[in-house]
Design a protein around this motif. Structure first.
Motif, short mmCIF file in Angstrom:
data_model
loop_
_atom_site.label_atom_id
_atom_site.label_comp_id
_atom_site.label_asym_id
_atom_site.label_seq_id
_atom_site.Cartn_x
_atom_site.Cartn_y
_atom_site.Cartn_z
N LEU B 145 10.76 91.98 19.64
CA LEU B 145 9.87 93.05 20.10
C LEU B 145 8.50 92.51 20.45
O LEU B 145 7.92 92.84 21.48
CB LEU B 145 9.77 94.13 19.02
CG LEU B 145 9.05 95.40 19.46
CD1 LEU B 145 9.95 96.22 20.36
CD2 LEU B 145 8.62 96.22 18.26
N ARG B 148 9.06 89.48 23.44
CA ARG B 148 9.82 89.64 24.67
C ARG B 148 9.53 90.93 25.42
O ARG B 148 9.82 91.04 26.59
CB ARG B 148 11.32 89.57 24.36
CG ARG B 148 11.80 88.20 23.94
CD ARG B 148 12.02 87.30 25.14
NE ARG B 148 12.47 85.99 24.74
CZ ARG B 148 11.63 84.97 24.49
NH1 ARG B 148 10.33 85.14 24.60
NH2 ARG B 148 12.10 83.80 24.13
N THR B 149 9.00 91.93 24.72
CA THR B 149 8.83 93.21 25.40
C THR B 149 7.37 93.42 25.81
O THR B 149 6.46 92.78 25.29
CB THR B 149 9.24 94.39 24.51
OG1 THR B 149 8.32 94.47 23.44
CG2 THR B 149 10.64 94.23 23.96
N LEU B 150 7.20 94.33 26.73
CA LEU B 150 5.86 94.63 27.22
C LEU B 150 4.98 95.19 26.11
O LEU B 150 3.81 94.84 25.98
CB LEU B 150 5.96 95.62 28.38
CG LEU B 150 4.70 95.82 29.21
CD1 LEU B 150 4.25 94.52 29.82
CD2 LEU B 150 4.92 96.87 30.27
#
Lengths: 265, 275
Positions: B145, B148-150
């Motif tokens: 999380l 890797r995520t925005l």
């Protein structure tokens, strides 16, 4: 006018930093704001971008009065601000910095939870990255590097590139030449001219008045928080008082700018 | 146990890096995880997976409410004040829990069977395997999380330079909210997996919260791997002390670690150096 600042005052407690300042920037125009340290230039930019509230007055972006809105809202509305000291996210990669520059273009929680590379695959955002890499090929070579490992000039380019990722309507730049070698300053100023040709509205704050008046269309001189001169760049360059106070090196017949001296020493 | 300290510490670390605040209500998230899951499973008779999900959702809502009701209105206050607010919130949550659930420790059924299995000459409770498995999974999820995520990148950006983050459109208040939600949900999971081993009680958050804090502080509040090492180190030291000295000194070990960490690192924890 894209940006119109209308009788704005800014204060820190009882200390007034900006007094009743009005100025405007149109698209396809570089407007420079020159003045000594502490004259209120950065305070004015901070209040236009929403980082600090204006005490009085109005700021129009197009037709909309944006005064009193928070910075993150204004980023969405199209105010781009490259701060002094650049403010890049140093422990993230160059590409991550750019993708976060497009943060204001995400829509909803699905994008937030999505993979960054997936967000970057959106065509408009990918095109924007390619556009920024086109402006600064060196960033493309270093896209996997940590932003903190870049040179000062590259960090400035990244800060400008990140700002451009949001496709702002107006760009505010605070001392982009600070601490950079002359050839890098030339490169960045050349880029500003290119952005102007593409129709960007640019408000450039510089201590190096000679350099900024050379590329600007119009300018304002700010002293003790008030605008004391305004006019076209060629008019300002030829004002004796401006020459004496801000273009001392021209007065002495010495063609080095302060930035160049700094870089050489 | 080390794994649980690491997960609790993870909650401390997430909130601290994003907001600069040490959230002393983290232990109460863990307690709520244990108590809510006890109620859902024992009193309402819900099946375990459903109770698991519901508990996470409910405790996350508590975390969100805590942020909206206490941290957000006091945003102008200094970090020290905010930290004290979280201590007050922790006392409040604990008192409510004491009133609602009573002061007795409640047994919570283990996820699968209460027997032990032999492993390399040692006997391990099956629930302990659940603890380790879920911890590993959770840390992996949080890692993905954040990296890797925005939303993870924007959390990091807000932590690195909140001013610059707001200029690209990241709302610091939203990020603070997300960090509390994330910390609450990880805390809830920690509480649920540990409750079958330790029993669930209204004051279980005190010790677990403190030890999680020690784990986070040993990791330097810097990142996932630091707190993981800190938690495992603390758990190992406790077990060794219990085995070779006396189990009476188990908790004292955490205090010694806390003392050492605070001596060495006190300046960084005061939140004065926040940008």
């Amino acid at each position: 006018m894209i940006l119109k600042v209308d009788h704005v005052s800014v204060a820190y407690g009882k200390l007034r930093a900006v007094w009743d300042v009005s100025l405007s920037v149109d698209s396809g125009e570089i407007v420079t704001l020159i003045g000594a340290n502490g004259a209120g230039k950065t305070s004015l930019l901070n209040s236009i971008s929403g980082l600090i509230p204006a005490r009085k007055g109005a700021v129009y972006l197009g037709e909309q009065n944006i005064v009193g809105q928070k910075a993150h809202r204004l980023a969405k509305l199209g105010v781009g601000y490259v701060t002094e000291g650049r403010g890049i996210f140093s422990s993230l990669s160059v590409l991550d910095n750019l993708s976060l520059g497009a943060y204001s273009r995400h829509n909803g929680w699905t994008t937030l939870l999505g993979d960054v590379s997936w967000f970057m695959r959106r065509k408009d955002i990918r095109d924007r990255v390619d556009y920024v890499y086109g402006l600064f090929p060196r960033l493309a070579q270093r896209q996997r590097q940590k932003a903190g490992s870049l040179s000062g000039g590259e960090q400035q380019m990244l800060a400008i590139g990140r700002c451009l990722m949001a496709s702002p309507k107006v760009m505010l730049l605070d001392e982009p030449s600070l601490g950079l070698a002359p050839n890098v300053v030339m490169e960045i100023f050349g880029l500003l001219k290119r952005l102007r040709a593409e129709g960007m509205a640019i408000l450039l704050v510089e201590q190096d008045a000679a350099a900024s008046l050379r590329i600007a269309d119009r300018g304002y001189v700010i002293e003790m928080g008030r605008i004391v001169f305004e006019g076209t760049a060629s008019y300002l360059i030829n004002q004796d008082k401006v020459k004496q106070a801000y273009l001392g090196q021209v007065w002495r017949g010495d063609h080095q700018t302060p930035a160049q001296e700094e870089a050489e020493s | 146990m080390g794994a649980i300290y690491a997960v609790v510490g993870l909650g401390f670390t997430i909130i601290y890096t994003v907001t600069g605040v040490i959230n002393f209500a983290q232990g109460e998230f863990v307690m709520l995880g244990g108590m809510v899951s006890f109620s859902l499973i024992t009193a309402l008779g819900l099946p375990l997976p459903l109770a698991f999900v519901l508990t996470v959702v409910l405790v996350t809502l508590v975390g969100v409410a805590l942020n909206l009701l206490t941290i957000r209105p006091a945003r102008q206050a200094s970090n020290i004040s905010l930290i004290i607010i979280t201590i007050g919130a922790a006392l409040f949550i604990r008192a409510i829990a004491g009133l609602g659930w009573g002061k007795n420790a409640q047994p919570v059924p283990p996820f699968t069977g209460s027997e032990t299995i032999g492993f390399l000459g040692a006997y391990v409770r099956i629930q302990s395997l659940w603890v380790i498995g879920i911890t590993v999974l959770l840390v992996l999820l949080v890692y993905l999380l954040l990296n890797r995520t925005l939303v993870g990148k924007s959390l990091k950006a807000a932590a690195i330079n909140s001013r610059a983050a707001s200029l690209v459109g990241i709302d610091a208040r939203t990020m603070s909210l997300v960090s509390f939600a994330l910390a609450a949900s990880t805390g809830a999971i920690a509480g649920m997996v540990i409750a079958p081993i330790s029993f669930a009680s209204y004051d279980m958050g005190v010790m677990l919260g403190l030890k999680g804090f020690v784990a986070a502080a040993m990791g330097g509040f810097t990142g996932i791997w630091g707190v993981l090492l800190g938690g495992m180190g603390l758990g190992l030291a406790e077990s060794l002390a219990a085995g070779y000295v006396s189990s009476a000194y188990k908790d004292a070990i955490a205090m010694v670690f806390l003392f050492a960490v605070l001596l060495i690192n006190s300046r960084n924890l005061a939140g004065e150096e926040k940008r």
